[in-house]
Design an enzyme around this catalytic site. Structure first.
Site, PDB file in Angstrom:
ATOM      1  N   HIS A 480       0.836  -1.206   0.000  1.00 18.79           N
ATOM      2  CA  HIS A 480       0.000   0.000   0.000  1.00 18.79           C
ATOM      3  C   HIS A 480       0.868   1.253   0.000  1.00 18.79           C
ATOM      4  O   HIS A 480       0.648   2.179  -0.803  1.00 18.79           O
ATOM      5  CB  HIS A 480      -0.915  -0.015   1.228  1.00 18.79           C
ATOM      6  CG  HIS A 480      -1.838   1.156   1.317  1.00 18.79           C
ATOM      7  ND1 HIS A 480      -3.162   1.098   0.934  1.00 18.79           N
ATOM      8  CD2 HIS A 480      -1.634   2.441   1.738  1.00 18.79           C
ATOM      9  CE1 HIS A 480      -3.731   2.282   1.104  1.00 18.79           C
ATOM     10  NE2 HIS A 480      -2.828   3.113   1.611  1.00 18.79           N
ATOM     11  N   GLU A 481       1.863   1.300   0.884  1.00 16.17           N
ATOM     12  CA  GLU A 481       2.695   2.502   0.994  1.00 16.17           C
ATOM     13  C   GLU A 481       3.586   2.674  -0.231  1.00 16.17           C
ATOM     14  O   GLU A 481       3.830   3.800  -0.678  1.00 16.17           O
ATOM     15  CB  GLU A 481       3.534   2.444   2.271  1.00 16.17           C
ATOM     16  CG  GLU A 481       2.725   2.340   3.561  1.00 16.17           C
ATOM     17  CD  GLU A 481       1.693   3.444   3.713  1.00 16.17           C
ATOM     18  OE1 GLU A 481       1.892   4.542   3.169  1.00 16.17           O
ATOM     19  OE2 GLU A 481       0.658   3.212   4.383  1.00 16.17           O
ATOM     20  N   HIS A 484       1.915   4.461  -3.074  1.00 12.70           N
ATOM     21  CA  HIS A 484       1.827   5.918  -2.963  1.00 12.70           C
ATOM     22  C   HIS A 484       2.963   6.627  -3.691  1.00 12.70           C
ATOM     23  O   HIS A 484       2.847   7.827  -3.984  1.00 12.70           O
ATOM     24  CB  HIS A 484       1.819   6.338  -1.497  1.00 12.70           C
ATOM     25  CG  HIS A 484       0.487   6.203  -0.842  1.00 12.70           C
ATOM     26  ND1 HIS A 484      -0.675   6.695  -1.401  1.00 12.70           N
ATOM     27  CD2 HIS A 484       0.118   5.634   0.345  1.00 12.70           C
ATOM     28  CE1 HIS A 484      -1.689   6.439  -0.589  1.00 12.70           C
ATOM     29  NE2 HIS A 484      -1.247   5.789   0.465  1.00 12.70           N
ATOM     30  N   GLU A 503      -5.437   7.552  -1.834  1.00 17.44           N
ATOM     31  CA  GLU A 503      -5.758   6.398  -1.004  1.00 17.44           C
ATOM     32  C   GLU A 503      -6.576   5.334  -1.733  1.00 17.44           C
ATOM     33  O   GLU A 503      -6.402   4.137  -1.483  1.00 17.44           O
ATOM     34  CB  GLU A 503      -6.496   6.857   0.255  1.00 17.44           C
ATOM     35  CG  GLU A 503      -5.685   7.795   1.139  1.00 17.44           C
ATOM     36  CD  GLU A 503      -4.402   7.171   1.677  1.00 17.44           C
ATOM     37  OE1 GLU A 503      -4.192   5.949   1.483  1.00 17.44           O
ATOM     38  OE2 GLU A 503      -3.605   7.904   2.275  1.00 17.44           O
TER      39      GLU A 503
END
Length: 661
Positions: A480-481, A484, A503
């Site tokens: 997930h990170e 980004h 997000e």
């Protein structure tokens, strides 16, 4: 300023008048004091006049040079948007003096190009103009976002005192301004406009300018959300000083920094990131449109490690007894809100290096020759040394990475996190291609960290809770990170209320990346995605049933997305509403919109489109419309299924099966 900006409400004001002046580079020289719980020192800001006073003309560099000559002849301050706002090592050979003197008009060695079309909300259709004449009105006031800072002094910087900087003014370019302020402003504008190939030379000049003497203190006032600076007798931004030094200290209770203790009970400090981002760390311009670069020299007690949003893997330099100095820089312009720092008694967790993750297989970047040829022609962002134009970066599946943690978590990181990190980086590269950033640090932050993770340029904060249990929780969060880096950082939202652009995409992509890490078959991946979608639907349903209706909207500003006042001020709707802290609407509804579209289009074609979208928009700020327009252009069959850009976003969500808001 909007007349309805009321800081007592739950809408967060962005006060900076970015339409008048834009910060293009920050030089921070700060000292961390754990005893007093303050960070103090100076911030030197380099400006160019904003769009209301200098409409930027994105033309060829030949035209750029002729425009620069014309400005010098009329004594006007410049605004040329061939920005390579960059910083680098203390020694530099990338641009010799003759090159700086001539300000080369050729395409730089990295193959970067200037802006094409409309970017960051600045029109490319209007001609350059820069009015520096006093009009007899009241003094111009520069407004910066500032909160919980003790501002001690503001002064103009005498950039003309820097040795060799006069070479930026080309000989034979006509009459130069006679007034020193105008001459200094012209010098700063030439420094800001140096081509990307000269980024190291530009960095050295920024550093020297930050240490130049002051040439006059400026009156200022502060209020709850801003720092307001003026220069008596100056009535417009064109003649306002373009290089300012602000001496200040943070306050222990400031909302942008968190003073705490790590898991070994050692003092540490890190930036909280929200809800007010970095305005309580240094005076800045927080609206996303203020894209800037930065460099920072951080002094901290011996034995501490300073981690920061920076392209270089910095190490400590002993500058005085019991004090170490760390230096970081970035060359990619990004909003000031993305800046992150962490100082503590961290240790680097090291394991055996697996060389199998360092590959130069071009097939990892492109699934087809057509994709390679069609989508690597040029970049559309402002000029900077871009990794998407570097052949070496294009095939670098695993970027250099480090893991930091308190000593007591060394073994857990070595067991769980360290083996996963290269796999997750490679999976992301397999899906999206070139990593936007050259390196990555991962820090396990103290127990009081308010979320599972937070991503900033070159650094990820992870909660220690992701290390518990099996690798699934840690792996999905790392994925997930990492997502980004593309969605949220390399591609940012032009309006902060459009959080789903960051997000929602990261939530969708974490499943895709994690399936690659697990090496699942298509059927296994499909089943896993469907299970996660069901769990997320139940979570969203519960949230909708138990929260305020106004907090359930994906785009709370609706048709006013991206709107700012004449000065550039704006608001972040509901940012200070305590109820929003517990909401996941932008994660979950954004995810379901993307999941719904994937089912309509087909995952393989959909992910190929993602890569094309990244190639088209990296280095830029976007709104929802940019994504949906390109999607409908790429898949016109969606129109025949009743989906069009004219359909409201709520209808898209309803069609996707999301509970009605």
């Amino acid at each position: 300023m909007h007349s309805n900006l009321d800081s007592t409400k739950d809408d967060l004001p962005l006060m900076a008048n970015t339409s008048h002046m834009l910060v293009r580079h920050y030089v921070l020289d700060l000292t961390v004091d754990f005893d007093r719980k303050v960070i103090g020192g100076s911030a030197v800001l380099f400006f160019e006049a904003g769009k209301e006073y200098c409409q930027l003309n994105y033309t060829s560099k030949e035209s750029w040079c002729s425009q620069m000559d014309a400005r010098c002849k009329t004594g006007a301050s410049e605004s040329v948007n061939t920005e390579a706002k960059s910083v680098g090592a203390h020694s530099s050979t990338s641009c010799n003096n003759d090159l700086v003197a001539s300000v080369s008009c050729e395409k730089d060695k990295n193959g970067n190009h200037g802006n094409r079309g409309q970017t960051f909300g600045i029109s490319s259709s209007q001609e350059d103009c820069c009015d520096t004449k006093d009009d007899g009105s009241e003094d111009f006031v520069l407004v910066l976002d500032c909160c919980d800072l003790s501002v001690l002094k503001v002064e103009e910087v005498d950039v003309s005192a820097v040795f060799g900087i006069e070479k930026l003014i080309r000989p034979g370019s006509g009459n130069l301004p006679q007034e020193l302020t105008d001459l200094r402003n012209v010098t700063v504008q030439k420094l800001v406009a140096l081509p990307a190939g000269c980024w190291q030379e530009q960095h050295n000049f920024y550093l020297q300018c930050s240490r130049a003497p002051g040439c006059g203190e400026l009156p200022f006032v502060t209020d709850a959300w801003s720092l307001q600076i003026r220069k008596p007798g100056v009535h417009n931004p064109g003649r306002f000083p373009h290089a300012l030094r602000i001496r200040y200290e943070t306050k222990p209770e400031g909302g942008s920094v968190r003073w705490t203790y790590d898991q070994n009970s050692r003092p540490c400090v890190y930036t909280a990131g929200s809800p007010i981002n970095n305005r309580a760390l240094f005076p800045c311009q927080e609206p996303p449109v203020a894209m800037s670069t930065w460099q920072a020299q951080i002094q901290s007690p011996d034995g501490t490690v300073v981690l920061m949003s920076g392209e270089n893997s910095a190490g400590p330099t002993q500058t005085e007894e019991a004090v170490s100095t760390w230096f970081y820089y970035v060359t990619m312009p990004m909003p000031a809100s993305t800046f992150t720092i962490a100082v503590g008694h961290w240790i680097e967790v090291k394991g055996e290096v697996d060389s199998s993750f360092h590959t130069n297989d071009l097939s990892l970047l492109f699934s087809s020759t057509d994709c390679k040829q069609k989508y690597l022609k040029y970049c559309s962002h402002m000029e900077y040394p871009c990794r998407f134009q570097s052949p070496a970066a294009q095939v670098q599946a695993v970027i250099p990475h480090r893991v930091f943690a308190p000593c007591c978590l060394r073994e857990k990181c070595n067991e769980v996190l360290l083996p996963l990190l290269p796999q997750c980086l490679m999976a992301a590269h397999n899906v999206l291609g070139t990593h936007p950033f050259a390196r990555l640090d991962v820090l396990i932050v103290p127990a009081g960290f308010s979320s599972l993770g937070m991503s900033s340029p070159h650094i990820i904060f992870l909660s220690q809770s992701v290390l518990s249990g099996r690798s699934h929780l840690c792996g999905t969060r790392v994925c997930h990170e990492i997502a980004h880096a593309w969605f949220g950082l390399a591609i940012g939202a032009r309006d902060w209320t459009e959080e789903w652009i960051s997000e929602g995409f990261a939530t969708y992509l974490e499943d895709i990346f994690w399936a690659h890490v697990q090496k699942l078959s298509l059927q296994e991946a499909k089943e896993q995605h469907e299970l996660k979608a069901l769990l997320r639907w139940r979570l969203l349903r519960d949230e909708v049933e138990n929260s305020e209706e106004e907090l359930q909207v994906l785009r709370p500003k609706k048709e006013y997305i991206g709107d700012v006042s004449a000065s550039g001020a704006s608001i972040v709707k509901h940012a200070l509403n305590p109820g929003k802290t517990f909401m996941q609407v932008h994660y979950l509804k954004g995810y379901f919109l993307l999941w719904f579209l994937a089912n309509k289009i087909g995952e393989e074609k959909y992910l190929k489109f993602f890569r094309q979208f990244v190639q088209a928009f990296h280095g830029q700020l976007i709104l929802s419309q940019d994504f949906l327009h390109m999607l409908l252009e790429s898949f016109p069959e969606l129109n025949s299924q009743g989906l069009s850009i004219d359909v409201t976003y709520q209808e898209w969500l309803d069609t996707a099966g999301i509970p009605k808001v």
